[in-house]
Design a protein around this motif. Structure first.
Motif, PDB file in Angstrom:
ATOM      1  N   LYS A  13     -24.795 137.862  60.989  1.00 43.19           N
ATOM      2  CA  LYS A  13     -23.785 138.240  59.935  1.00 43.19           C
ATOM      3  C   LYS A  13     -24.186 137.477  58.619  1.00 43.19           C
ATOM      4  CE  LYS A  13     -19.582 139.941  60.261  1.00 43.19           C
ATOM      5  NZ  LYS A  13     -18.255 140.133  60.528  1.00 43.19           N
ATOM      6  N   PHE A  14     -24.286 136.240  58.808  1.00 45.83           N
ATOM      7  CA  PHE A  14     -24.859 135.260  57.752  1.00 45.83           C
ATOM      8  C   PHE A  14     -26.026 135.768  57.466  1.00 45.83           C
ATOM      9  CE2 PHE A  14     -27.327 131.501  56.356  1.00 45.83           C
ATOM     10  CZ  PHE A  14     -26.349 130.908  55.518  1.00 45.83           C
ATOM     11  N   LEU A  15     -27.247 136.050  58.153  1.00 46.25           N
ATOM     12  CA  LEU A  15     -28.511 136.309  57.574  1.00 46.25           C
ATOM     13  C   LEU A  15     -28.300 137.865  56.630  1.00 46.25           C
ATOM     14  CD1 LEU A  15     -30.833 135.494  60.629  1.00 46.25           C
ATOM     15  CD2 LEU A  15     -30.685 134.485  58.153  1.00 46.25           C
ATOM     16  N   VAL A  16     -27.447 138.761  57.648  1.00 46.97           N
ATOM     17  CA  VAL A  16     -27.706 140.300  57.042  1.00 46.97           C
ATOM     18  C   VAL A  16     -26.835 140.075  55.500  1.00 46.97           C
ATOM     19  CG1 VAL A  16     -26.491 142.620  57.273  1.00 46.97           C
ATOM     20  CG2 VAL A  16     -27.682 141.331  58.935  1.00 46.97           C
ATOM     21  N   ALA A  17     -25.761 139.468  55.508  1.00 49.38           N
ATOM     22  CA  ALA A  17     -24.891 139.302  54.158  1.00 49.38           C
ATOM     23  C   ALA A  17     -25.279 138.347  53.066  1.00 49.38           C
ATOM     24  CB  ALA A  17     -23.459 138.610  54.651  1.00 49.38           C
ATOM     25  N   HIS A  18     -26.071 137.600  53.301  1.00 48.34           N
ATOM     26  CA  HIS A  18     -27.171 136.934  52.272  1.00 48.34           C
ATOM     27  C   HIS A  18     -28.159 137.841  51.853  1.00 48.34           C
ATOM     28  CE1 HIS A  18     -25.646 132.679  51.840  1.00 48.34           C
ATOM     29  NE2 HIS A  18     -24.993 132.999  53.065  1.00 48.34           N
ATOM     30  N   THR A  19     -28.995 138.602  52.835  1.00 50.08           N
ATOM     31  CA  THR A  19     -29.990 139.500  52.394  1.00 50.08           C
ATOM     32  C   THR A  19     -29.880 140.454  51.640  1.00 50.08           C
ATOM     33  OG1 THR A  19     -31.149 138.576  54.673  1.00 50.08           O
ATOM     34  CG2 THR A  19     -31.961 140.365  53.377  1.00 50.08           C
ATOM     35  N   LEU A  43     -27.744 148.710  56.956  1.00 45.94           N
ATOM     36  CA  LEU A  43     -26.305 148.696  57.415  1.00 45.94           C
ATOM     37  C   LEU A  43     -26.177 150.186  57.995  1.00 45.94           C
ATOM     38  CD1 LEU A  43     -24.812 147.027  54.409  1.00 45.94           C
ATOM     39  CD2 LEU A  43     -25.729 145.904  56.325  1.00 45.94           C
ATOM     40  N   ASN A  44     -25.278 149.986  59.096  1.00 47.43           N
ATOM     41  CA  ASN A  44     -24.486 151.108  59.608  1.00 47.43           C
ATOM     42  C   ASN A  44     -23.356 151.531  58.567  1.00 47.43           C
ATOM     43  OD1 ASN A  44     -25.613 152.568  61.823  1.00 47.43           O
ATOM     44  ND2 ASN A  44     -23.888 151.739  63.379  1.00 47.43           N
ATOM     45  N   PRO A  45     -22.963 152.641  58.497  1.00 48.68           N
ATOM     46  CA  PRO A  45     -22.027 153.190  57.656  1.00 48.68           C
ATOM     47  C   PRO A  45     -20.801 152.327  57.701  1.00 48.68           C
ATOM     48  CG  PRO A  45     -22.911 155.190  58.358  1.00 48.68           C
ATOM     49  CD  PRO A  45     -23.544 153.933  59.193  1.00 48.68           C
ATOM     50  N   ASN A  46     -20.393 152.042  58.808  1.00 49.90           N
ATOM     51  CA  ASN A  46     -18.956 151.260  58.973  1.00 49.90           C
ATOM     52  C   ASN A  46     -19.129 149.898  58.790  1.00 49.90           C
ATOM     53  OD1 ASN A  46     -20.551 150.825  61.256  1.00 49.90           O
ATOM     54  ND2 ASN A  46     -18.875 150.485  62.782  1.00 49.90           N
ATOM     55  N   GLU A  47     -20.595 149.349  58.049  1.00 52.55           N
ATOM     56  CA  GLU A  47     -20.661 147.977  57.900  1.00 52.55           C
ATOM     57  C   GLU A  47     -21.049 147.745  56.560  1.00 52.55           C
ATOM     58  OE1 GLU A  47     -20.014 145.452  59.694  1.00 52.55           O
ATOM     59  OE2 GLU A  47     -19.993 146.213  61.837  1.00 52.55           O
ATOM     60  N   ALA A 100     -22.017 143.820  52.348  1.00 51.44           N
ATOM     61  CA  ALA A 100     -22.818 143.520  51.099  1.00 51.44           C
ATOM     62  C   ALA A 100     -21.731 142.958  49.744  1.00 51.44           C
ATOM     63  CB  ALA A 100     -23.228 144.853  50.485  1.00 51.44           C
ATOM     64  N   GLU A 101     -20.352 143.135  50.226  1.00 50.49           N
ATOM     65  CA  GLU A 101     -19.558 142.469  48.937  1.00 50.49           C
ATOM     66  C   GLU A 101     -18.863 141.572  49.619  1.00 50.49           C
ATOM     67  OE1 GLU A 101     -19.928 143.695  46.245  1.00 50.49           O
ATOM     68  OE2 GLU A 101     -21.339 145.272  46.604  1.00 50.49           O
ATOM     69  N   ALA A 102     -18.906 141.143  50.776  1.00 50.34           N
ATOM     70  CA  ALA A 102     -18.128 139.980  51.441  1.00 50.34           C
ATOM     71  C   ALA A 102     -18.359 138.814  50.974  1.00 50.34           C
ATOM     72  CB  ALA A 102     -18.652 140.016  53.138  1.00 50.34           C
ATOM     73  N   LEU A 144     -19.334 135.272  50.808  1.00 52.55           N
ATOM     74  CA  LEU A 144     -20.165 134.163  51.674  1.00 52.55           C
ATOM     75  C   LEU A 144     -19.715 133.161  52.034  1.00 52.55           C
ATOM     76  CD1 LEU A 144     -23.572 134.812  49.476  1.00 52.55           C
ATOM     77  CD2 LEU A 144     -22.858 136.230  51.546  1.00 52.55           C
ATOM     78  N   ASP A 145     -18.761 132.401  51.452  1.00 48.55           N
ATOM     79  CA  ASP A 145     -17.845 131.332  51.813  1.00 48.55           C
ATOM     80  C   ASP A 145     -17.304 131.789  53.212  1.00 48.55           C
ATOM     81  OD1 ASP A 145     -19.064 129.796  49.599  1.00 48.55           O
ATOM     82  OD2 ASP A 145     -17.267 130.003  48.596  1.00 48.55           O
ATOM     83  N   ASP A 146     -16.790 132.754  53.322  1.00 47.40           N
ATOM     84  CA  ASP A 146     -15.828 133.303  54.438  1.00 47.40           C
ATOM     85  C   ASP A 146     -16.757 133.448  55.657  1.00 47.40           C
ATOM     86  OD1 ASP A 146     -13.776 133.258  52.991  1.00 47.40           O
ATOM     87  OD2 ASP A 146     -13.685 135.445  52.678  1.00 47.40           O
ATOM     88  N   ILE A 147     -17.953 133.792  55.446  1.00 47.86           N
ATOM     89  CA  ILE A 147     -19.155 133.834  56.534  1.00 47.86           C
ATOM     90  C   ILE A 147     -19.446 132.519  56.870  1.00 47.86           C
ATOM     91  CG2 ILE A 147     -21.268 135.129  57.196  1.00 47.86           C
ATOM     92  CD1 ILE A 147     -20.566 137.284  55.112  1.00 47.86           C
ATOM     93  N   GLN A 148     -19.970 131.805  56.086  1.00 45.64           N
ATOM     94  CA  GLN A 148     -20.252 130.606  56.150  1.00 45.64           C
ATOM     95  C   GLN A 148     -19.069 129.892  56.829  1.00 45.64           C
ATOM     96  OE1 GLN A 148     -23.173 129.131  54.896  1.00 45.64           O
ATOM     97  NE2 GLN A 148     -22.892 127.203  56.236  1.00 45.64           N
ATOM     98  N   GLN A 149     -17.985 129.993  56.697  1.00 47.68           N
ATOM     99  CA  GLN A 149     -17.004 129.294  57.559  1.00 47.68           C
ATOM    100  C   GLN A 149     -16.695 129.987  58.872  1.00 47.68           C
ATOM    101  OE1 GLN A 149     -15.071 126.901  56.560  1.00 47.68           O
ATOM    102  NE2 GLN A 149     -13.797 127.007  58.822  1.00 47.68           N
ATOM    103  N   LEU A 150     -17.253 131.082  59.077  1.00 43.06           N
ATOM    104  CA  LEU A 150     -17.231 131.850  60.397  1.00 43.06           C
ATOM    105  C   LEU A 150     -18.397 131.022  61.340  1.00 43.06           C
ATOM    106  CD1 LEU A 150     -16.210 134.199  62.366  1.00 43.06           C
ATOM    107  CD2 LEU A 150     -17.917 135.636  61.181  1.00 43.06           C
TER     108      LEU A 150
END
Length: 389
Positions: free
Chosen positions: A266-272, A285-289, A293-295, A297-303
């Motif tokens: 998720k970290f790689l996909v979100a940043h890319t 991205l699958n339609p449900n994901e 693209a708008e998430a 990034l700090d939240d994903i880093q924390q994950l």
């Protein structure tokens, strides 16, 4: 009901440690939905509109028919059944303008708690499998016409129990050690799903003879419950109008590591995704994901930090409760899913280096390589080593 009903705790131990697929029989005979007729389902759905995926039957393309390549229609249950009844006569469906004999309709991967009223959720329970607290609120619903299918993939979390309520559904399963031969990919990205790039629909009705693999094949009929072990690949296809319900069961220790792997992807996909044009992003991205693209990034880093910490902290112990006390082959309520020794189709040919030229390597190829399960495993190991120093 089976003549010898097992102890639910015995079944639960089996689910927690057995490493091959099994079919349980006679354990859901008390489920009311198992006896539902078309009229019963019609009364349950009423005039509610069902958002269904439309796909091509027996598509022969090189890659699977990804969800992005199909489209959705909304229909009532009556209209769904009409589609199914006309699927063999070449009729043009009024909803879509498509020939029903060449297209399937799938109302699948629907959380029952988002679809049905609370009292309906109580009609499904998993207590015979050692999970008395689980019911329809912890389950997903799958209704599909003949030919409806999901691309070959494995689930990164837990194990899976699949109850067949009506119709016939064919499963082709492969063990985790066959992964390299099945061309794993995280594109299109969907959390917790690793797809195969091989299009199994090229062999619709037969078993692919993919070099180096060991396919296990089973056709589920009403009353069957399939146990899919952790990280087993599966391609699933409706042989006729089919209804099934499943529940995913967490494996606490193993899933800690899986969550770390998922957070890294998720970290790689979100940043890319921040730097991709719209057309490339739609393939990533699958339609449900799409919201990734708008998430933040700090939240994903924390994950990533959280899942890494949980992985390092957990003490992994081998399960002491084996299944030696369960005579697998002699119990009337268990049917092992056997390995198919004689696949009936031609081997899948591996692409050689000469099939590609360097100029054809695109953005998605690079992202796919970085997100490959083998790469993520190495990154995970390095992070754990550094976190422990």
């Amino acid at each position: 009901m089976a003549s010898c009903s097992p102890d639910p705790l015995q079944v639960r131990r089996l689910i927690g440690c057995f490493q091959k697929p099994l079919v349980f029989r006679g354990l859901i005979d008390t489920w009311p939905m198992l006896k539902f007729t078309v009229s019963d389902w019609k009364n349950l759905f009423g005039e509610n509109l069902l958002e269904c995926r439309v796909g091509i039957k027996d598509a022969k393309s090189d890659e699977p028919q990804w969800e992005r390549q199909s489209y959705n229609v909304k229909c009532t249950y009556d209209e769904f059944i009409k589609w199914s009844e006309n699927c063999g006569d070449g009729n043009i469906n009024e909803l879509s303008g498509l020939e029903t004999s060449k297209h399937f309709l799938y109302y699948g991967y629907k959380y029952m708690k988002d679809t049905f009223d609370p009292e309906v959720l109580q009609l499904t329970n998993w207590k015979a499998f050692g999970y008395p607290e689980r019911n329809g609120a912890d389950s997903t619903f799958w209704l599909g016409t003949a030919g409806a299918h999901t691309p070959c993939h494995y689930d990164t979390y837990g194990v899976n129990l699949v109850a067949q309520l009506s119709g016939r559904k064919r499963w082709i399963l492969y063990p985790p050690e066959d992964s390299n031969f099945l061309q794993p990919t995280r594109i299109p990205y969907e959390e917790s799903s690793v797809y195969s790039r091989i299009n199994f629909e090229k062999w619709a009705g037969t078993v692919p003879n993919i070099e180096g693999t060991h396919p296990h094949v089973v056709e589920l009929v009403p009353g069957d419950v399939l146990f899919v072990p952790r990280h087993w690949w599966h391609h699933v296809r409706n042989e006729e109008l089919s209804v099934s319900i499943n529940t995913w069961i967490e494996l606490v220790d193993e899933d800690h590591e899986a969550r770390l792997h998922e957070s890294l992807v998720k970290f790689l996909v979100a940043h890319t995704s921040r730097n991709l044009p719209t057309d490339v992003l739609s393939e990533l991205l699958n339609p449900n994901e799409e919201d990734i693209a708008e998430a933040h990034l700090d939240d994903i880093q924390q994950l990533v930090r959280y899942t890494l910490k949980a992985t390092v902290a957990v003490t992994k112990e081998k399960i002491s409760e084996g299944y030696s006390d369960v005579p697998i082959l002699s119990e009337p309520w268990i049917l092992p899913v056997m390995c198919n020794q004689f696949p009936s189709s031609e081997p899948e040919k591996k692409k050689t280096r000469s099939d590609h030229v360097h100029s054809e390597v695109g953005t998605l190829d690079v992202i796919r390589a970085f997100c490959h399960p083998r790469v993520i495993e190495i990154v995970s190991q390095i992070l754990r080593e550094e976190f422990n120093t």
